[in-house]
Design a protein around this motif. Sequence first.
Motif, PDB file in Angstrom:
ATOM      1  N   GLY A  40       0.791  -1.236   0.000  1.00 33.65           N
ATOM      2  CA  GLY A  40       0.000   0.000   0.000  1.00 33.65           C
ATOM      3  C   GLY A  40       0.817   1.277   0.000  1.00 33.65           C
ATOM      4  O   GLY A  40       0.266   2.369   0.158  1.00 33.65           O
ATOM      5  N   THR A  44       2.941   0.213  -7.089  1.00 30.98           N
ATOM      6  CA  THR A  44       2.203  -0.062  -8.330  1.00 30.98           C
ATOM      7  C   THR A  44       1.605   1.222  -8.888  1.00 30.98           C
ATOM      8  O   THR A  44       1.594   1.443 -10.111  1.00 30.98           O
ATOM      9  CB  THR A  44       1.078  -1.087  -8.062  1.00 30.98           C
ATOM     10  N   GLU A 158       6.641  -6.745  -9.591  1.00 32.08           N
ATOM     11  CA  GLU A 158       6.898  -8.050  -8.960  1.00 32.08           C
ATOM     12  C   GLU A 158       6.940  -9.184  -9.985  1.00 32.08           C
ATOM     13  O   GLU A 158       6.186 -10.159  -9.890  1.00 32.08           O
ATOM     14  CB  GLU A 158       5.829  -8.321  -7.895  1.00 32.08           C
ATOM     15  N   HIS A 191       9.192  -6.979  -3.531  1.00 29.65           N
ATOM     16  CA  HIS A 191       9.290  -7.121  -2.078  1.00 29.65           C
ATOM     17  C   HIS A 191      10.578  -7.837  -1.710  1.00 29.65           C
ATOM     18  O   HIS A 191      10.928  -7.917  -0.542  1.00 29.65           O
ATOM     19  CB  HIS A 191       8.094  -7.921  -1.537  1.00 29.65           C
TER      20      HIS A 191
HETATM   21  N1  LIG Z   1      -7.590   4.388  -8.195  1.00 27.20           N
HETATM   22  C1  LIG Z   1      -7.508   4.370  -6.865  1.00 27.20           C
HETATM   23  N2  LIG Z   1      -8.443   4.950  -6.080  1.00 27.20           N
HETATM   24  C2  LIG Z   1      -8.342   4.936  -4.739  1.00 27.20           C
HETATM   25  N3  LIG Z   1      -7.317   4.371  -4.063  1.00 27.20           N
HETATM   26  C3  LIG Z   1      -6.355   3.778  -4.782  1.00 27.20           C
HETATM   27  C4  LIG Z   1      -6.395   3.743  -6.212  1.00 27.20           C
HETATM   28  N4  LIG Z   1      -5.270   3.095  -6.668  1.00 27.20           N
HETATM   29  C5  LIG Z   1      -4.586   2.738  -5.557  1.00 27.20           C
HETATM   30  N5  LIG Z   1      -5.235   3.135  -4.434  1.00 27.20           N
HETATM   31  C6  LIG Z   1      -4.763   2.925  -3.053  1.00 27.20           C
HETATM   32  O1  LIG Z   1      -3.447   3.416  -2.963  1.00 27.20           O
HETATM   33  C7  LIG Z   1      -2.678   2.595  -2.080  1.00 27.20           C
HETATM   34  C8  LIG Z   1      -1.395   2.168  -2.760  1.00 27.20           C
HETATM   35  O2  LIG Z   1      -1.691   1.148  -3.716  1.00 27.20           O
HETATM   36  P1  LIG Z   1      -0.540   0.469  -4.579  1.00 27.20           P
HETATM   37  O3  LIG Z   1      -1.190  -0.653  -5.336  1.00 27.20           O
HETATM   38  O4  LIG Z   1       0.166   1.500  -5.365  1.00 27.20           O
HETATM   39  O5  LIG Z   1       0.411  -0.084  -3.448  1.00 27.20           O
HETATM   40  P2  LIG Z   1       1.682  -1.021  -3.545  1.00 27.20           P
HETATM   41  O6  LIG Z   1       2.798  -0.319  -2.837  1.00 27.20           O
HETATM   42  O7  LIG Z   1       1.939  -1.440  -4.945  1.00 27.20           O
HETATM   43  O8  LIG Z   1       1.196  -2.249  -2.658  1.00 27.20           O
HETATM   44  P3  LIG Z   1       1.472  -3.854  -2.727  1.00 27.20           P
HETATM   45  O9  LIG Z   1       2.854  -4.058  -2.190  1.00 27.20           O
HETATM   46  O10 LIG Z   1       0.441  -4.381  -1.784  1.00 27.20           O
HETATM   47  O11 LIG Z   1       1.277  -4.311  -4.140  1.00 27.20           O
HETATM   48  C9  LIG Z   1      -3.582   1.453  -1.658  1.00 27.20           C
HETATM   49  O12 LIG Z   1      -4.080   1.738  -0.366  1.00 27.20           O
HETATM   50  C10 LIG Z   1      -4.662   1.457  -2.703  1.00 27.20           C
HETATM   51  O13 LIG Z   1      -5.878   1.002  -2.170  1.00 27.20           O
END
Ligand SMILES: Nc1ncnc2c1ncn2[C@@H]1O[C@H](COP(=O)(O)OP(=O)(O)OP(=O)(O)O)[C@@H](O)[C@H]1O
Length: 266
Positions: A40, A44, A158, A191
């Motif tokens: 989070g 991504t 990943e 990760h």
């Molecule tokens: N379009 C969107 N609208 C609202 N919230 C979003 C949106 N896209 C992502 N988020 C939120 O932003 C946060 C970051 O998401 P992201 O997928 O970028 O994390 P991440 O670092 O890749 O996580 P992971 O290691 O779990 O894959 C999350 O809490 C997600 O729910």
Amino acid sequence: MSAAVEISGASLGFRGRTLWSGLDLSVQPGEFLAILGPNGSGKTSLLKVLLGLQPLSAGTWRIAGDRPVGYIPQQRAMQEALALRGVDLVGLGLDGHRWGLGLRGMAERRRRVAAAIESVGAQAYAKSPVGHLSGGEQQRLRVAQALVGEPDVLLCDEPLASLDLGHQRAVSALIDQRRREAGTAVLFVTHELNPILSYVDRVLYLVDGRFRIGTPAEVMNSTTLSELYRSKVEVIRIGGQIHVAGTQSALCEDEAHHLDEEERVS
Ligand SMILES: Nc1ncnc2c1ncn2[C@@H]1O[C@H](COP(=O)(O)OP(=O)(O)OP(=O)(O)O)[C@@H](O)[C@H]1O
């Protein structure tokens, strides 16, 4: 040399929560950047920005050149009923490329698809429906699809997940070879830093709206990660590998999880 990827003063947030802000990052041609951080933290989402799928809340970004970006998405199992064959999936990576119509164009297309499939060792099942393949086999075809267009920028989310150790090594070596030989800039969300540690030039580490950018030695140390997580994090180097131990939210490597549990038990 102009940057392959340029991000300036960038912020991204959703519904009042800032994922990251004030991000300035230039990735050079041929550079290998690992993007780390807990679930989070917005890893991504950063790739989605560079794919043009997610607008920034503030700031700008630019990708040099006009070739399509290569993208290895976070793995989801493909539907069993999917009749698309491996060769077709890889060929999709050439959509948007033009060599003219006619037999020569088609022969060149076939040659490139076959070379990409061979480079990931997927010849044996390239003509099978992808829905029937294992997760690891599907992932190797996704890597071939991302590389077949010879991109200047490769975004990987990943890409080693679900690959066994041998194929993790083969796929990371392939990505490394691509950036060395063709100058492709690689942004690699993971990760697990250790499988790619020997290739990584710099790390972008995102935690709870904060970030650090630097070489693995500059970022992956106890002082820097403790500052980032705002709690005590131990970084231990053993046999050329990096293990991170700390609070639950600080976990990046499995090993650290076990260390943390042992600490709590004793
Ligand atoms: N379009 C969107 N609208 C609202 N919230 C979003 C949106 N896209 C992502 N988020 C939120 O932003 C946060 C970051 O998401 P992201 O997928 O970028 O994390 P991440 O670092 O890749 O996580 P992971 O290691 O779990 O894959 C999350 O809490 C997600 O729910």
